[in-house]
Design a protein around this motif. Structure first.
Motif, PDB file in Angstrom:
ATOM      1  N   ILE A  55      11.860  14.717  -4.521  1.00 46.81           N
ATOM      2  CA  ILE A  55      11.420  14.197  -3.228  1.00 46.81           C
ATOM      3  C   ILE A  55      10.505  12.996  -3.417  1.00 46.81           C
ATOM      4  CG2 ILE A  55      10.081  14.707  -1.154  1.00 46.81           C
ATOM      5  CD1 ILE A  55      12.825  15.988  -1.190  1.00 46.81           C
ATOM      6  N   ALA A  56       9.544  13.109  -4.332  1.00 39.76           N
ATOM      7  CA  ALA A  56       8.596  12.018  -4.550  1.00 39.76           C
ATOM      8  C   ALA A  56       9.298  10.761  -5.049  1.00 39.76           C
ATOM      9  CB  ALA A  56       7.516  12.460  -5.545  1.00 39.76           C
ATOM     10  N   TYR A 110      11.838   0.150  -9.022  1.00 39.26           N
ATOM     11  CA  TYR A 110      12.402   1.482  -8.814  1.00 39.26           C
ATOM     12  C   TYR A 110      12.098   2.377 -10.014  1.00 39.26           C
ATOM     13  CZ  TYR A 110      15.121  -0.534  -4.988  1.00 39.26           C
ATOM     14  OH  TYR A 110      15.508  -1.148  -3.827  1.00 39.26           O
ATOM     15  N   PHE A 111      12.123   3.676  -9.748  1.00 38.48           N
ATOM     16  CA  PHE A 111      11.943   4.654 -10.825  1.00 38.48           C
ATOM     17  C   PHE A 111      13.165   5.557 -10.828  1.00 38.48           C
ATOM     18  CE2 PHE A 111      10.392   8.438 -12.965  1.00 38.48           C
ATOM     19  CZ  PHE A 111       9.616   7.908 -13.985  1.00 38.48           C
ATOM     20  N   ASN A 164      11.218   5.276  -4.190  1.00 42.80           N
ATOM     21  CA  ASN A 164      12.284   4.278  -4.208  1.00 42.80           C
ATOM     22  C   ASN A 164      12.573   3.722  -2.817  1.00 42.80           C
ATOM     23  OD1 ASN A 164      12.474   4.536  -6.945  1.00 42.80           O
ATOM     24  ND2 ASN A 164      14.414   5.628  -6.957  1.00 42.80           N
ATOM     25  N   ASP A 165      12.402   4.551  -1.789  1.00 48.47           N
ATOM     26  CA  ASP A 165      12.531   4.043  -0.419  1.00 48.47           C
ATOM     27  C   ASP A 165      11.463   2.983  -0.138  1.00 48.47           C
ATOM     28  OD1 ASP A 165      14.668   5.658   0.057  1.00 48.47           O
ATOM     29  OD2 ASP A 165      13.649   7.026   1.431  1.00 48.47           O
ATOM     30  N   ALA A 166      10.233   3.265  -0.570  1.00 48.65           N
ATOM     31  CA  ALA A 166       9.139   2.315  -0.355  1.00 48.65           C
ATOM     32  C   ALA A 166       9.376   1.025  -1.133  1.00 48.65           C
ATOM     33  CB  ALA A 166       7.807   2.952  -0.764  1.00 48.65           C
ATOM     34  N   VAL A 167       9.845   1.154  -2.360  1.00 50.23           N
ATOM     35  CA  VAL A 167      10.134  -0.030  -3.181  1.00 50.23           C
ATOM     36  C   VAL A 167      11.239  -0.863  -2.540  1.00 50.23           C
ATOM     37  CG1 VAL A 167      11.080  -0.811  -5.393  1.00 50.23           C
ATOM     38  CG2 VAL A 167       9.345   0.983  -5.342  1.00 50.23           C
ATOM     39  N   ARG A 168      12.297  -0.195  -2.073  1.00 46.51           N
ATOM     40  CA  ARG A 168      13.412  -0.917  -1.448  1.00 46.51           C
ATOM     41  C   ARG A 168      12.942  -1.715  -0.241  1.00 46.51           C
ATOM     42  NH1 ARG A 168      16.327   3.094   1.263  1.00 46.51           N
ATOM     43  NH2 ARG A 168      14.880   2.532   2.919  1.00 46.51           N
ATOM     44  N   VAL A 221       0.847  -1.202   0.000  1.00 42.23           N
ATOM     45  CA  VAL A 221       0.000   0.000   0.000  1.00 42.23           C
ATOM     46  C   VAL A 221       0.880   1.249   0.000  1.00 42.23           C
ATOM     47  CG1 VAL A 221      -1.630   1.349   1.373  1.00 42.23           C
ATOM     48  CG2 VAL A 221      -1.966  -1.116   1.100  1.00 42.23           C
ATOM     49  N   ARG A 222       1.936   1.222   0.811  1.00 44.20           N
ATOM     50  CA  ARG A 222       2.858   2.363   0.855  1.00 44.20           C
ATOM     51  C   ARG A 222       3.503   2.588  -0.505  1.00 44.20           C
ATOM     52  NH1 ARG A 222       8.615   2.060   3.944  1.00 44.20           N
ATOM     53  NH2 ARG A 222       9.480   4.040   3.211  1.00 44.20           N
ATOM     54  N   SER A 223       3.909   1.513  -1.180  1.00 39.33           N
ATOM     55  CA  SER A 223       4.514   1.640  -2.509  1.00 39.33           C
ATOM     56  C   SER A 223       3.524   2.227  -3.512  1.00 39.33           C
ATOM     57  CB  SER A 223       5.016   0.277  -3.007  1.00 39.33           C
ATOM     58  OG  SER A 223       6.065  -0.206  -2.199  1.00 39.33           O
TER      59      SER A 223
END
Length: 341
Positions: free
Chosen positions: A125-126, A160-161, A131-135, A37-39
């Motif tokens: 920032i987005a 990742y984007f 990418n933090d959420a994906v990691r 959900v966060r991702s």
């Protein structure tokens, strides 16, 4: 039919193992669901930031109609990026970045330059949030127990984007315009609820002191969390793993002069609790050693007293925000980012 004591013991152990594994699997599945959900939400935020940049890019295109070919090309790239499917979105957005990078911002109206800088900062920032959420999702989803038990279900793996980031100087151009800076900051509190603040001054105004939280600019290739962890180590000597930070919880945008340069700073705040310790400044640069003159563990009343004596504390209203920090640290879920002054 009777069971021996050994048989009963074995059955009890097996039942206990099954129960423990079941509880772990249930908790892990719920955590994976929250991470997915966060991702998804992070991608929606990134998509919105990219869409806003496309709007600004078209405005830039309209402002450069005296160079008709460049203007049409930029507008076409912005339109193509907005319509691109996810699997080719990176290439399309990078093409927009290249086109924007080829422009001379000195030829654009100052207001449009500022809008473009803000749009690109929001994308930056987005993208890092995404990418933090994906990691974090991939780190759990790809572990062997999760894969063996299929706890990820049928949800596709997030990806990742990657998009080229232009420097603040390139975005804002020349001659007195603000330099863009993205910073990770940390509200470091001890077991008594006091926050660690540093005291410093602008070298061009040495008689005016102010207090601020731990943190600094995000370096190339760093995530927000990695930057926050590094800054804690450099400014206090304390080792804190990036994954042990809570947040980001706040976002603050401020434009101010420092050392003769106008800076537009976008700051993301994390929280961490530790035992009281004596900070070390072994990681300071020579410039920081000259401009950072002290530190102090502060209560809410201490912060109000500093403000009353004329020494500014950043962020504003920090005394009133400390209760929120304690709530963030007490919760198991990550907080939603909200704007502060």
């Amino acid at each position: 039919m009777t069971f021996s004591a050994l048989t009963i013991l074995i059955l009890a152990v097996v039942a206990a193992v099954i129960l423990v594994v079941g509880l772990w699997a249930y908790g892990t599945a719920n955590r994976l669901d929250r991470l997915h959900v966060r991702s998804d939400l992070a991608w929606q935020s990134l998509d919105a930031a990219l869409a806003r940049r496309a709007v600004v890019a078209r405005a830039v295109s309209a402002a450069t109609r005296d160079r008709l070919d460049e203007s049409k090309h930029l507008a076409a790239l912005a339109d193509a990026a907005e319509r691109a499917d996810r699997d080719i979105r990176e290439d399309a957005e990078n093409a927009v970045s290249v086109a924007l990078g080829s422009l001379d911002s000195a030829d654009l109206p100052p207001q449009l330059v500022a809008e473009l800088a803000d749009a690109e900062a929001r994308v930056l920032i987005a993208r890092r949030f995404h990418n933090d959420a994906v990691r974090d999702t991939l780190a759990l989803r790809t572990t062997r127990p999760v894969r063996m038990l299929h706890l990820g279900g049928t949800a596709p793996l997030p990806s990742y984007f990657e998009i080229a980031e232009r420097s603040g100087a390139a975005t804002f151009g020349h001659g007195g315009r603000a330099v863009q800076r993205t910073s990770s900051r940390v509200v470091l509190v001890d077991e008594r609820g006091r926050v660690l603040l540093l005291r410093g001054h602008d070298p061009t105004v040495p008689e005016v002191y102010f207090w601020f939280t731990i943190g600094g600019a995000v370096e190339s290739g760093e995530t927000l969390r990695e930057a926050a962890s590094r800054e804690i180590k450099e400014e206090t000597g304390l080792d804190v793993a990036a994954e042990d930070l809570k947040g980001p919880m706040w976002r603050r945008v401020a434009t101010f002069p420092f050392n003769g340069t106008l800076i537009r700073s976008e700051e993301l705040f994390f929280a961490h609790r530790t035992q009281e310790f004596e900070p070390e400044n072994g990681g300071f640069t020579d410039f920081e050693r000259r401009t950072v003159t002290g530190h102090r563990w502060c209560t809410e009343d201490d912060i109000r007293l500093l403000a009353a004596t004329g020494e500014i504390v950043y962020p504003q209203d920090l005394a009133e925000l400390l209760d929120e920090v304690n709530i963030v640290l007490a919760r198991r879920v990550e907080p939603e980012v909200r704007g502060i002054r």
